[in-house]
Each structure stands twice: as C-alpha cells, then as structure tokens.
Enzyme design. Structure first.
Site, PDB file in Angstrom:
ATOM      1  N   ASP A   1      42.220  42.783  46.944  1.00  0.00           N
ATOM      2  CA  ASP A   1      41.419  41.678  46.396  1.00  0.00           C
ATOM      3  C   ASP A   1      39.994  41.846  46.939  1.00  0.00           C
ATOM      4  O   ASP A   1      39.780  42.595  47.888  1.00  0.00           O
ATOM      5  CB  ASP A   1      42.000  40.325  46.837  1.00  0.00           C
ATOM      6  CG  ASP A   1      41.635  39.202  45.866  1.00  0.00           C
ATOM      7  OD1 ASP A   1      42.503  38.784  45.076  1.00  0.00           O
ATOM      8  OD2 ASP A   1      40.469  38.740  45.877  1.00  0.00           O
TER       9      ASP A   1
ATOM     10  N   ARG B   1      30.367  24.525  44.856  1.00  0.00           N
ATOM     11  CA  ARG B   1      31.031  25.392  45.834  1.00  0.00           C
ATOM     12  C   ARG B   1      30.052  26.004  46.833  1.00  0.00           C
ATOM     13  O   ARG B   1      30.399  26.271  47.974  1.00  0.00           O
ATOM     14  CB  ARG B   1      31.776  26.522  45.116  1.00  0.00           C
ATOM     15  CG  ARG B   1      33.036  26.058  44.408  1.00  0.00           C
ATOM     16  CD  ARG B   1      33.808  27.267  43.954  1.00  0.00           C
ATOM     17  NE  ARG B   1      34.958  26.901  43.139  1.00  0.00           N
ATOM     18  CZ  ARG B   1      35.768  27.800  42.605  1.00  0.00           C
ATOM     19  NH1 ARG B   1      35.562  29.088  42.765  1.00  0.00           N
ATOM     20  NH2 ARG B   1      36.793  27.423  41.882  1.00  0.00           N
TER      21      ARG B   1
HETATM   22  C1  SAM Z   1      43.521  34.056  39.623  1.00  0.00           C
HETATM   23  S1  SAM Z   1      43.764  35.226  40.919  1.00  0.00           S
HETATM   24  C2  SAM Z   1      45.210  36.085  40.309  1.00  0.00           C
HETATM   25  C3  SAM Z   1      46.273  36.274  41.361  1.00  0.00           C
HETATM   26  C4  SAM Z   1      47.577  36.900  40.860  1.00  0.00           C
HETATM   27  N1  SAM Z   1      47.362  38.244  40.379  1.00  0.00           N
HETATM   28  C5  SAM Z   1      48.218  36.039  39.812  1.00  0.00           C
HETATM   29  O1  SAM Z   1      48.302  36.446  38.635  1.00  0.00           O
HETATM   30  O2  SAM Z   1      48.647  34.923  40.143  1.00  0.00           O
HETATM   31  C6  SAM Z   1      42.466  36.417  40.597  1.00  0.00           C
HETATM   32  C7  SAM Z   1      42.085  37.236  41.817  1.00  0.00           C
HETATM   33  O3  SAM Z   1      41.270  38.335  41.409  1.00  0.00           O
HETATM   34  C8  SAM Z   1      40.328  38.587  42.420  1.00  0.00           C
HETATM   35  N2  SAM Z   1      39.191  39.354  41.881  1.00  0.00           N
HETATM   36  C9  SAM Z   1      38.226  38.903  41.031  1.00  0.00           C
HETATM   37  N3  SAM Z   1      37.325  39.869  40.816  1.00  0.00           N
HETATM   38  C10 SAM Z   1      37.724  40.969  41.509  1.00  0.00           C
HETATM   39  C11 SAM Z   1      37.191  42.270  41.695  1.00  0.00           C
HETATM   40  N4  SAM Z   1      36.044  42.650  41.118  1.00  0.00           N
HETATM   41  N5  SAM Z   1      37.868  43.120  42.500  1.00  0.00           N
HETATM   42  C12 SAM Z   1      39.016  42.726  43.106  1.00  0.00           C
HETATM   43  N6  SAM Z   1      39.570  41.506  42.980  1.00  0.00           N
HETATM   44  C13 SAM Z   1      38.929  40.626  42.192  1.00  0.00           C
HETATM   45  C14 SAM Z   1      39.934  37.195  42.900  1.00  0.00           C
HETATM   46  O4  SAM Z   1      39.374  37.216  44.198  1.00  0.00           O
HETATM   47  C15 SAM Z   1      41.261  36.444  42.817  1.00  0.00           C
HETATM   48  O5  SAM Z   1      41.914  36.367  44.057  1.00  0.00           O
END
Ligand code: SAM
Length: 267
Positions: free
Chosen positions: A141, A32
């Site tokens: 996010d 990536r």
């Molecule tokens: C797999 S997605 C989940 C999306 C949705 N909540 C769902 O369940 O389908 C996880 C998201 O968490 C965000 N994320 C990861 N670490 C984070 C942090 N420290 N603060 C805020 N967002 C975070 C990522 O950027 C990503 O978009």
C-alpha cells in the site's frame, strides 16, 4: 482552499499517486488536511504545499498520503472472489506452479483484512502440506498508517463477525484492544510500502495471483489502463487478476481474458 490550491494539490497527487481528486472531494480534502496545517503552524494551503515539497525526510508527504487515501476495507469483502480463489484458482494453480513457490500479491491491501483472509484460505487449503510450500503473500500500500495497522494485525471483535467461527478460533488470539492475528499467519504476509504508479515494478519473479480490488476506482481511465497492463506483465501465464466488483477492464484495454465479473486471466 482556493481553486488554484486545490488544483495544484490534485495535480500533484494524480501524477505521483494516480488518485484522481474530483472537485466534489474538495471539502473532504480540506477537512482532512486542516489538522495537518494546524499541527505544522501553517496558515494557508499554498504554504502547506511548499512545506510538503521542501521536506526531504519524506515525512510530510507520507502524512499527506495517509490523509488523502481512502482505506475502507473489511473482512470477507466481495466474498465471491475468495470462494473462486479457494475452489477454482488454487486447486488449478497448485498443479502448475513450479518448485512449490506460489506467489500472491495483494496490491492496495489497506489495513490487511484482504491479505490475511488469503492467508487463512491458504492455510486451510494446504493443511499439513503447507510446510512444503512457500505461499507467503506480498501485501502493499502507499499509506504507512494502514500498513502499520496491518502489520500489528489487531482488529475489533465486531470486524471479525463475517469470518467463519473456526477461523476466528484458529487464526486470532485475544489482545487488549480486540483480536490479534496469530503469529504463524502474520509470518505468511509480508507488508511493504509500494506505490503502484512506479514506472517499473521491482519484483524479480512473476505472480500467480494479483488482487487489486477497489484501488483503481480512484484512478482515471488512462492511469488504470497503464496499471492493468503492468499487472499483466507481472503475472505468470495462467495467472489471475482480481479487481473490485464495481471495476472492470474493457476489451482492448489489455490482453487479459475475462473469466467472470471482476476476475481476469493471463492466457
Ligand atoms: C479502498 S482500499 C482497498 C482495500 C482492499 N483491497 C479492499 O478491496 O477492501 C484502497 C487502498 O489503495 C491504496 N492506494 C491508493 N493509491 C495507491 C497507489 N498509488 N499505490 C499503492 N496503493 C494505493 C490506498 O492507500 C488504500 O489503502
């Protein structure tokens, strides 16, 4: 990427963003980031790391986060949560919420499917009464890339397939590249960049419901425990926390009461 380079990057990501990059993710991370190295004319990961650390604009780190995070999501993911929210949590909360101010947070909202679904449910639930309420949803996010997508609110027609046809008709309009969420729903969701690792949550008022689904799976136990307790403090009494179906909060980790798998309540 050498062992040392991987460990340096992983330590930085973990301490600043919570995400635990396991050894088996190494090839994925390398793949990536490869494009970023080329784009910046950088030949090694150590040099790339120095570049990120010395960039005061925040752009390099934002690019890194956009590449490292896993943002997979889709409409109606783990649909039982939305049914519980609609049939149990909402009817009960509206009776106790003061000043018609219902506060919901979608933490780790990715490209917006989750908070928009919440907005559709709220719209349907309140009907004409909605004009009397403030039901705007905060959606956060750390990835600026997914937040841009979310704010545009444009999705492929294929990705709408699990939504009731009535919602597809009422809440989307055709756009050049797919289907776009209608403006009156877009106005109900406030997208912001926010790092869940921030020591203090800056919100003035507490939430009635927090969705933080499929975010903590990337965190280690201690980080998750700290975050769950911050969510507890950020909720009103009687408020709910929804986490991902594959996630759980063990007893003793926080004062939350278990309601059903992946749903917890602050008593
Ligand atoms: C797999 S997605 C989940 C999306 C949705 N909540 C769902 O369940 O389908 C996880 C998201 O968490 C965000 N994320 C990861 N670490 C984070 C942090 N420290 N603060 C805020 N967002 C975070 C990522 O950027 C990503 O978009």
């Amino acid at each position: 990427m050498t062992d040392q380079e991987f460990h340096q990057l992983a330590a930085y990501i973990k301490s600043n963003y919570g995400n635990h990059l396991k050894e088996e993710k190494r090839a994925m991370v390398e793949g990536r980031l490869h494009g970023l190295l080329l784009k910046n004319g950088i030949s090694s990961f150590s040099e790339y790391f120095k570049h990120v650390m010395s960039d005061n604009t925040g752009e390099a780190v934002a690019e890194l986060i956009n590449k490292i995070t896993t943002n997979h999501t889709f409409f109606m993911r783990e649909a039982s949560h939305f049914f519980y929210f609609r049939d149990k949590a909402l009817p009960e909360l509206v009776k106790r919420v003061r000043n018609k101010d219902l506060r919901i947070w979608s933490a780790g909202c990715s490209t917006g499917e989750e908070p928009y679904t919440i907005a559709f449910i709220i719209d349907e639930f309140f009907g004409k009464e909605k004009a009397l309420w403030d039901t705007r949803i905060l959606a956060t996010d750390i990835s600026s890339r997914v937040l841009e997508h979310a704010a545009k609110g444009v999705y492929s027609d294929e990705s709408l397939k699990d939504l009731p046809s009535q919602w597809q008709l009422s809440y989307f309009k055709k756009s050049d590249t797919g289907s776009e969420v209608v403006d009156r729903i877009k106005r109900e969701v406030i997208f912001r960049k926010f790092n869940l690792m921030d020591k203090v949550f800056p919100f003035k008022r507490k939430f009635h419901i927090i969705f933080c689904r499929n975010v903590m799976i990337y965190f280690d136990r201690e980080t998750k425990k700290e975050l769950v307790n911050k969510f507890y403090d950020a909720l009103e009494h009687g408020g709910y926390l929804f986490i991902g179906h594959s996630e759980s909060i063990s007893r003793g980790e926080s004062p939350f009461r278990y309601v059903m798998p992946s749903v917890y309540r602050k008593e």
